[in-house]
Every structure is written in C-alpha cells, then in structure tokens.
Design a protein around this motif. Structure first.
Motif, mmCIF file in Angstrom:
data_model
loop_
_atom_site.group_PDB
_atom_site.id
_atom_site.type_symbol
_atom_site.label_atom_id
_atom_site.label_comp_id
_atom_site.label_asym_id
_atom_site.label_seq_id
_atom_site.Cartn_x
_atom_site.Cartn_y
_atom_site.Cartn_z
ATOM 1 N N PRO A 205 0.922 -1.073 -0.471
ATOM 2 C CA PRO A 205 -0.349 0.303 -0.061
ATOM 3 C C PRO A 205 1.199 1.223 -0.154
ATOM 4 O O PRO A 205 0.313 2.621 -0.567
ATOM 5 C CB PRO A 205 -0.762 -0.430 0.621
ATOM 6 C CG PRO A 205 -0.335 -1.294 1.237
ATOM 7 C CD PRO A 205 0.251 -1.718 0.819
ATOM 8 N N THR A 206 1.730 0.921 0.435
ATOM 9 C CA THR A 206 2.947 2.246 0.941
ATOM 10 C C THR A 206 3.384 2.555 -0.520
ATOM 11 O O THR A 206 3.521 3.523 -1.337
ATOM 12 C CB THR A 206 4.066 2.497 1.767
ATOM 13 O OG1 THR A 206 4.448 1.301 2.008
ATOM 14 C CG2 THR A 206 3.399 2.470 3.547
ATOM 15 N N PHE A 207 3.772 1.861 -1.331
ATOM 16 C CA PHE A 207 4.074 1.816 -2.683
ATOM 17 C C PHE A 207 3.207 2.444 -3.720
ATOM 18 O O PHE A 207 3.784 3.003 -4.068
ATOM 19 C CB PHE A 207 4.831 0.661 -3.052
ATOM 20 C CG PHE A 207 5.565 0.483 -4.848
ATOM 21 C CD1 PHE A 207 7.119 0.864 -4.353
ATOM 22 C CD2 PHE A 207 4.688 -0.437 -5.202
ATOM 23 C CE1 PHE A 207 7.149 1.112 -5.742
ATOM 24 C CE2 PHE A 207 5.644 -0.078 -6.909
ATOM 25 C CZ PHE A 207 6.828 -0.040 -6.899
ATOM 26 N N MET A 208 2.243 1.730 -3.584
ATOM 27 C CA MET A 208 1.765 2.013 -4.250
ATOM 28 C C MET A 208 1.115 4.133 -3.983
ATOM 29 O O MET A 208 1.118 4.689 -5.218
ATOM 30 C CB MET A 208 0.034 1.289 -4.508
ATOM 31 C CG MET A 208 0.572 -0.204 -4.823
ATOM 32 S SD MET A 208 1.111 -0.492 -6.328
ATOM 33 C CE MET A 208 -0.831 0.349 -7.471
ATOM 34 N N ALA A 209 1.096 4.350 -2.790
ATOM 35 C CA ALA A 209 0.769 5.565 -2.615
ATOM 36 C C ALA A 209 1.997 6.395 -2.915
ATOM 37 O O ALA A 209 1.451 7.283 -3.199
ATOM 38 C CB ALA A 209 0.720 5.825 -1.146
ATOM 39 N N ILE A 211 4.069 5.685 -5.781
ATOM 40 C CA ILE A 211 3.900 5.633 -7.093
ATOM 41 C C ILE A 211 3.155 6.764 -7.035
ATOM 42 O O ILE A 211 2.920 7.210 -8.944
ATOM 43 C CB ILE A 211 3.128 4.923 -7.781
ATOM 44 C CG1 ILE A 211 4.836 3.681 -8.049
ATOM 45 C CG2 ILE A 211 2.438 4.012 -8.647
ATOM 46 C CD1 ILE A 211 5.682 3.502 -8.556
ATOM 47 N N SER A 212 1.740 6.787 -6.868
ATOM 48 C CA SER A 212 0.366 7.475 -8.045
ATOM 49 C C SER A 212 1.131 9.010 -6.901
ATOM 50 O O SER A 212 0.538 10.158 -7.933
ATOM 51 C CB SER A 212 -0.862 7.357 -6.951
ATOM 52 O OG SER A 212 -0.859 7.042 -5.474
ATOM 53 N N SER A 213 1.583 9.624 -6.303
ATOM 54 C CA SER A 213 1.871 10.533 -5.241
ATOM 55 C C SER A 213 2.772 11.304 -6.628
ATOM 56 O O SER A 213 2.787 12.340 -7.111
ATOM 57 C CB SER A 213 2.690 10.862 -3.857
ATOM 58 O OG SER A 213 1.134 11.255 -3.324
ATOM 59 N N THR A 214 3.875 10.731 -7.331
ATOM 60 C CA THR A 214 5.100 10.886 -7.569
ATOM 61 C C THR A 214 4.282 10.775 -9.282
ATOM 62 O O THR A 214 5.204 11.848 -9.846
ATOM 63 C CB THR A 214 6.487 10.040 -7.123
ATOM 64 O OG1 THR A 214 6.390 9.232 -6.306
ATOM 65 C CG2 THR A 214 7.155 10.273 -8.565
#
Length: 339
Positions: A205-209, A211-214
């Motif tokens: 979940p933190t990785f996907m968050a 990715i989306s913000s970046t």
C-alpha cells in the motif's frame, strides 16, 4: 506621527485661562523632503536583490539620525525575503509540533479505544511512539530543505510551502507504520517479528501511494515555465523521495531495536493463543486490519485482527480407477491338416 496639524508659529493667545489658539492657519499639503532617484540594474537573482536592500538601507532606514525610508518596487515586494529564513524556521517547528500532536491523538484514541491495556501503559506507549514519529518528521524536513538548496532552490514563500508539505507525507507514512507496529499481537515476542508483521502488509500500500503521488509531481517537470520547475517540481520530487525512504525503510529499521514493553499494545498473548493455538508460526497476514480492510472483530468473514491460520490442509481426492477394457480376442483360424 500622532495626527497633529502643522500650524504657523506665534499665534495670538486668548485672554482666558490657559492657551487656546483660534487664528492658526493650516499648512497643506504637509511639506516632505524627497531625495534623488536611484536606479538598479541586473537584479537577476534573489541574492543580488537582497544585497541591494541591505546595502542601501543602512544609509537611510537604519540610520538613527536620518529619518527616511527607501521606496520602490524592490523594497515594496522583495522585503518579504529579508526574513524568509526566520519564517521557514517558525513554520517548520510549528508544523512539526502539530504533526506530533496529531500523531499522538490518533495513536492514543485508536489503541485506548480497544481497551486491551491500562490507561497508563497506552498513554506512555503512544506518547513515546509519537516522539519517534516527531523525530522522523524533523529528519524528513531537514533532509528535504538541505537537498533542495543543493539542487538550486532558493528560500522563497513558494519553496517554503513545498518544504512544509514534506511533513504531511512524513506523517502519513510514519503513523501507519508505527500504529500497526504498536498493535502487533503480543504472541510476536521480538521487535523484528513485529516489524515483519507490519511491513509485510504495508509495503505494497505505501509503495502504491508513493507511485501515485510521484506521478502527479512528475507532470510538473514538463511545464514551460522555469519558475514552476524550480520552486515546485524540484522541492516536491525531493519530498516524494525523502519521505518514502525514511518512512518506509529507515523508520522500520529503527523500530527493530525498540523492544520495550510499553510499545507492546496489541492483543494479549492469551487472546492471541486462543485464536491461533499454533503460536507465532501460525500467523499469516491477510488483507484486513488497517487502511480500509476488513474489521478485526470476530465474525467478519471469519477474520480476527488481520491474521488467519497459515496451516493449509491438503486433501487428496480419492483416485477413481477407470475400468479396464479388455481388448477383443481375435481367434486365429485353425489350419486343417491335409488328408
């Protein structure tokens, strides 16, 4: 200064007690003294403009005997940058304090509401955990400011805003990691096991968050305005990298060494063993617990506290033997002996 009018000298006093002047003549407009105009050229950077302000004001604004002030666009607009560092320090420490308070209120309210431990233990444990989060926030902020300055980002109101945004992302990562780490079942005795329990669920979940913000920040790199690229894209992309690295890698590594009893605020060992008789080897993370997953109350699809039995019972279906088909026997013709 006090709003009094300038009057002619030697007015005629009245005959009554006291001095009341009735025949004054008002001087209007009030005479002012103006100096010669000053022209500045090639002010193409913040540093040159601030140098101009400091070098010229010492002859006028800061002179104790000569009461005057400098005027013009450089002084009206760029004066805000003279104390931009002090403003950044004030914003930083205020934001860190707010982030610490928000993290502690969230942790205390969440864990104390579960009513598994005493008030004093929950209070001390969540307060110490909030202090760890506060240190992580401060490290993220300092790293973001330092790297941004090395990347050519000047201290302005816009860059200060981008720097302070690092606190929001740092709180987001840190609170999720620390909260799940605190609430790990007590059947997991070592801090390393509790960190593994935490990150095996939160890593994706933190990785996907991140990715989306970046991806949203990277879009700013294609702007045609260098102002946006310097004061928004550069500091924000640094914010993305620094906060993710510290919140998801550095913080869990530090928590591996924090094995004090006040940090163990999860389900009791008796409660955990009643659900998982096999002990810690039977614990396996599922998709529940935090971040919108299934509830950890009994009866919610059979899941309890985000764990389930990892023991898989493999049953082999009985093999059905296919009936054997006998091949038809071919009778060979008998040869009759010659008579």
């Amino acid at each position: 200064g006090s709003g009094e009018f300038i009057t002619d000298s030697d007015p005629t006093p009245t005959e009554c007690a006291g001095e009341f002047y009735r025949d004054e003549s008002i001087q209007w407009p009030i005479p002012l003294t103006t100096g010669p105009s000053m022209w500045a050229f090639d002010l193409q950077s913040h540093e040159l403009t601030l140098d101009l302000l400091s070098e010229t004001r010492k002859f006028c604004d800061n002179d104790p005997e000569l009461h005057c002030w400098m005027d013009g666009i450089p002084y009206d607009y760029w004066s805000q940058y003279e104390n931009v560092f002090e403003v950044l320090m004030e914003l930083s420490f205020t934001s860190v304090a707010v982030g610490f308070a928000v993290a502690w209120i969230f942790l205390f309210g969440k864990i104390f509401g579960e009513k598994r431990h005493s008030f004093s233990k929950v209070f001390c444990g969540t307060l110490a955990a909030a202090l760890i989060i506060g240190v992580a926030i401060l490290i993220c902020l300092m790293a973001t400011i330092g790297i941004s300055i090395l990347a050519g980002v000047n201290l302005t109101g816009f860059s200060n805003m981008s720097f302070v945004l690092s606190i929001a992302f740092s709180v987001e990562y840190s609170v999720h990691v620390v909260s799940r780490w605190l609430r790990a079942p007590l059947i997991l005795t070592s801090s390393l096991e509790r960190v593994q329990y935490t990150m095996s669920f939160l890593m994706l979940p933190t990785f996907m968050a991140w990715i989306s913000s970046t991806i949203g920040v990277v879009c700013l790199a294609f702007t045609e305005f260098s102002f946006t690229e310097v004061f928004f894209f550069r500091p924000l992309i640094i914010v993305m990298m620094v906060t993710y690295y510290i919140g998801v890698y550095v913080l869990p590594a530090f928590l591996c060494y924090m094995n004090a009893d006040i940090f163990k605020l999860g389900k009791t060992e008796e409660e955990s063993r009643s659900i998982h008789p096999g002990g810690a080897s039977d614990l396996k993370l599922d998709e529940g617990d935090e971040n919108g997953g299934p509830s950890d109350e009994p009866g919610d699809d059979g899941e309890k506290d985000g764990v389930e039995l990892a023991v898989e019972v493999k049953e082999e279906a009985p093999k059905e033997e296919a009936p054997k088909e006998e091949a038809p026997k071919e009778e060979t013709p008998k040869e009759e002996a010659p008579k």
